[in-house]
Write a protein that holds these residues in place. Structure first.
Motif, mmCIF file in Angstrom:
data_model
loop_
_atom_site.group_PDB
_atom_site.id
_atom_site.type_symbol
_atom_site.label_atom_id
_atom_site.label_comp_id
_atom_site.label_asym_id
_atom_site.label_seq_id
_atom_site.Cartn_x
_atom_site.Cartn_y
_atom_site.Cartn_z
ATOM 1 N N TYR A 89 0.819 -1.205 0.000
ATOM 2 C CA TYR A 89 0.000 0.000 0.000
ATOM 3 C C TYR A 89 0.861 1.267 0.000
ATOM 4 C CZ TYR A 89 -4.047 -2.981 1.049
ATOM 5 O OH TYR A 89 -5.041 -3.925 1.008
ATOM 6 N N ALA A 90 1.915 1.287 0.803
ATOM 7 C CA ALA A 90 2.776 2.472 0.844
ATOM 8 C C ALA A 90 3.428 2.710 -0.513
ATOM 9 C CB ALA A 90 3.835 2.318 1.927
ATOM 10 N N LYS A 91 3.823 1.641 -1.179
ATOM 11 C CA LYS A 91 4.421 1.782 -2.511
ATOM 12 C C LYS A 91 3.420 2.392 -3.489
ATOM 13 C CE LYS A 91 7.040 -0.776 -6.017
ATOM 14 N NZ LYS A 91 7.652 -2.086 -6.373
ATOM 15 N N LYS A 92 2.173 1.941 -3.452
ATOM 16 C CA LYS A 92 1.138 2.493 -4.337
ATOM 17 C C LYS A 92 0.876 3.961 -4.024
ATOM 18 C CE LYS A 92 -1.316 -1.802 -5.435
ATOM 19 N NZ LYS A 92 -2.592 -2.556 -5.339
ATOM 20 N N VAL A 93 0.901 4.309 -2.749
ATOM 21 C CA VAL A 93 0.689 5.701 -2.351
ATOM 22 C C VAL A 93 1.799 6.588 -2.921
ATOM 23 C CG1 VAL A 93 0.715 7.278 -0.371
ATOM 24 C CG2 VAL A 93 -0.640 5.173 -0.279
ATOM 25 N N LEU A 94 3.030 6.146 -2.772
ATOM 26 C CA LEU A 94 4.171 6.934 -3.268
ATOM 27 C C LEU A 94 4.148 7.028 -4.790
ATOM 28 C CD1 LEU A 94 6.933 5.500 -0.902
ATOM 29 C CD2 LEU A 94 5.930 7.785 -0.784
ATOM 30 N N LEU A 95 3.835 5.928 -5.446
ATOM 31 C CA LEU A 95 3.771 5.943 -6.910
ATOM 32 C C LEU A 95 2.650 6.859 -7.411
ATOM 33 C CD1 LEU A 95 4.440 2.175 -7.716
ATOM 34 C CD2 LEU A 95 5.960 4.116 -8.186
ATOM 35 N N ALA A 96 1.636 7.063 -6.586
ATOM 36 C CA ALA A 96 0.550 7.971 -6.943
ATOM 37 C C ALA A 96 0.913 9.432 -6.669
ATOM 38 C CB ALA A 96 -0.714 7.596 -6.172
ATOM 39 N N GLY A 97 2.115 9.672 -6.154
ATOM 40 C CA GLY A 97 2.580 11.032 -5.920
ATOM 41 C C GLY A 97 2.134 11.644 -4.615
ATOM 42 N N LYS A 98 1.759 10.796 -3.647
ATOM 43 C CA LYS A 98 1.293 11.297 -2.355
ATOM 44 C C LYS A 98 2.298 10.940 -1.261
ATOM 45 C CE LYS A 98 -3.525 10.668 -3.787
ATOM 46 N NZ LYS A 98 -3.740 12.090 -4.130
ATOM 47 N N HIS A 99 2.386 11.790 -0.262
ATOM 48 C CA HIS A 99 3.214 11.503 0.902
ATOM 49 C C HIS A 99 2.573 10.361 1.694
ATOM 50 C CE1 HIS A 99 5.245 15.273 0.023
ATOM 51 N NE2 HIS A 99 4.085 15.909 0.086
ATOM 52 N N ALA A 100 3.401 9.597 2.421
ATOM 53 C CA ALA A 100 2.892 8.437 3.161
ATOM 54 C C ALA A 100 3.359 8.473 4.612
ATOM 55 C CB ALA A 100 3.360 7.141 2.502
ATOM 56 N N LEU A 155 9.223 12.702 -2.230
ATOM 57 C CA LEU A 155 8.077 12.680 -1.320
ATOM 58 C C LEU A 155 8.521 12.400 0.110
ATOM 59 C CD1 LEU A 155 5.745 10.592 -3.625
ATOM 60 C CD2 LEU A 155 5.394 12.997 -3.008
ATOM 61 N N LYS A 156 7.676 12.779 1.041
ATOM 62 C CA LYS A 156 7.932 12.508 2.451
ATOM 63 C C LYS A 156 7.387 11.127 2.817
ATOM 64 C CE LYS A 156 9.739 16.468 3.905
ATOM 65 N NZ LYS A 156 11.030 16.572 4.621
ATOM 66 N N LEU A 157 8.189 10.389 3.566
ATOM 67 C CA LEU A 157 7.800 9.060 4.054
ATOM 68 C C LEU A 157 8.034 9.042 5.560
ATOM 69 C CD1 LEU A 157 6.932 6.133 3.624
ATOM 70 C CD2 LEU A 157 9.281 5.604 2.948
ATOM 71 N N PHE A 158 6.942 9.002 6.311
ATOM 72 C CA PHE A 158 7.004 9.047 7.775
ATOM 73 C C PHE A 158 6.724 7.663 8.348
ATOM 74 C CE2 PHE A 158 5.249 13.013 6.127
ATOM 75 C CZ PHE A 158 6.059 13.983 6.700
ATOM 76 N N VAL A 159 7.378 7.337 9.455
ATOM 77 C CA VAL A 159 7.071 6.117 10.205
ATOM 78 C C VAL A 159 6.400 6.540 11.503
ATOM 79 C CG1 VAL A 159 7.978 4.001 11.224
ATOM 80 C CG2 VAL A 159 9.070 4.961 9.187
ATOM 81 N N PHE A 160 5.341 5.833 11.877
ATOM 82 C CA PHE A 160 4.596 6.189 13.086
ATOM 83 C C PHE A 160 5.163 5.440 14.279
ATOM 84 C CE2 PHE A 160 0.712 6.060 15.859
ATOM 85 C CZ PHE A 160 0.632 7.426 16.065
ATOM 86 N N GLN A 161 6.001 6.133 15.048
ATOM 87 C CA GLN A 161 6.545 5.590 16.298
ATOM 88 C C GLN A 161 6.080 6.502 17.425
ATOM 89 O OE1 GLN A 161 7.860 2.838 16.965
ATOM 90 N NE2 GLN A 161 9.014 2.035 15.232
ATOM 91 N N ASN A 162 4.815 6.378 17.778
ATOM 92 C CA ASN A 162 4.230 7.287 18.759
ATOM 93 C C ASN A 162 4.810 7.143 20.151
ATOM 94 O OD1 ASN A 162 2.784 4.721 18.597
ATOM 95 N ND2 ASN A 162 1.413 5.555 20.162
ATOM 96 N N ARG A 163 5.422 5.985 20.448
ATOM 97 C CA ARG A 163 5.916 5.772 21.814
ATOM 98 C C ARG A 163 7.088 6.693 22.159
ATOM 99 N NH1 ARG A 163 1.586 3.788 24.114
ATOM 100 N NH2 ARG A 163 0.719 2.105 22.871
#
Length: 347
Positions: free
Chosen positions: A79-90, A115-123
């Motif tokens: 899914y992240a790959k498809k998001v990036l290929l669509a030109g959207k940040h993930a 594009l920006k690629l963020f990882v969610f590490q809320n801790r």
């Protein structure tokens, strides 16, 4: 303030608890909606949103700037790959991916596309971890000799969430609880020189690993990371021993529990632990021995989303980078290899 228009790929617990409330609170985000498969719930909570019927509908919506990939881990890479290929940040939930190779590919693709690629590490924004980080940055313990970080639970029954108990590349405790405390160790100490790991199956009829004990080797000290589901009487979750003293702190952040109760985050009292959860500092200060509890800093996941917004608007560094996600996956794969070979793995 310029708004970032965002969409979620799921409105289950993750979307409802960890993402939507903060995007509602932050003036720099506009939550447009979520991909919902069977249940259609987001509009009852956020009437101005859209329940998207498919991933393609989100990718084709040109107004969307940022897509939150908060589906089961095994689907993150696709899914992240498809998001990036669509030109959207993930923005990708933990575990970042199922494999190290996938993590590296997403990192390279985001850079290629600009594009920006963020990882969610809320801790990182938990009250307990913020307090531990300050104790170390203030050098209250002296040179560290050893440290332990635990993520312990007593949940002997299998999870009702099928994807968590099905043997697949994204399941198991290493990719569920592991990314939280691996990332915390790397934030505090950087990448280790080597790793040794013991990974086990302890629950009856489980198909996925549910216990790990990981030892990170640094030149002057060691860090142990542990998680399991049969810890009825938990030890402190953070145990740090230095040449001047020790700090012990339980896992006391209240944010997840309050979000699950439907409480909304705020800028004042949010993320305040009860005083009974304060950590014990036993060390030498100004030539005298000090042993007492110390106040816990406030936690607030809002700060993560604020840094995401700043990164997108002002092109500052991501609060948790794709490289951070790659580093966590490197530790996870080394732990798997170490467990298989029953030996330490050099990194």
């Amino acid at each position: 303030m310029k708004k970032i228009k965002a969409a979620l790929l799921s409105y289950g617990m993750s979307g409802k608890v960890f993402h939507a409330p903060y995007m509602e609170l932050h003036p720099g985000f506009e939550l447009l909606g979520s991909w919902e498969r069977s249940s259609k719930n987001i509009q009852s909570d956020y009437p101005n949103t859209i329940s998207y019927p498919s991933l393609e509908a989100i990718l084709e919506d040109k107004s969307i700037d940022l897509v939150v990939v908060n589906t089961p881990t095994a689907s993150h890479f696709e899914y992240a790959k498809k998001v990036l290929l669509a030109g959207k940040h993930a923005l990708v939930e933990k575990a970042f991916t199922s494999t190290l190779a996938e993590a590296k590919e997403l990192d390279a693709l985001a850079k290629e596309k600009g594009l920006k690629l963020f990882v969610f590490q809320n801790r990182r924004w938990d009250s307990d971890f913020k307090t531990v980080k300050k104790v170390l940055s203030d050098n209250l313990l002296g040179d560290i000799v050893e440290a332990e970080i635990h993520y312990d639970r007593y949940t002997p029954d299998l999870s009702p969430k099928i994807h968590k108990e099905t043997a697949n590349p994204g399941s198991g405790i290493l990719r569920d609880l592991g990314p939280h405390i691996i990332d915390q160790a790397l934030v505090l100490f950087g990448m280790p020189k080597a790793i040794f790991a013991d990974v086990r199956f302890t629950r009856e009829n489980t198909l996925v690993e549910d216990y790990f004990d990981i030892l990170l080797y640094y030149p002057e000290f060691r860090v142990r990371l542990k998680a399991g589901y049969f810890i009825r009487e938990a030890l402190p979750s953070f145990i740090f021993h230095g040449k001047k003293g020790s700090f012990l702190k339980s896992r006391g952040d209240v944010q997840e529990d309050e979000l699950k109760l439907g409480k909304k985050p705020n800028f004042t009292t949010w993320g305040t632990e009860p005083k009974t959860k304060e950590g014990i500092l036993h060390t030498e200060l100004n030539g005298s021995i000090f042993r007492d509890t110390i106040p816990t800093l406030q936690g607030n996941y809002y700060d993560y989303f604020d840094e995401v917004h700043q990164s997108l608007i002002n092109n500052t560094i991501e609060p948790v980078t794709a490289q951070d996600g790659v580093n966590v996956m490197q530790i996870i794969e080394a732990a798997i290899l170490s467990n298989q070979q029953k030996s330490a793995i050099n990194l």
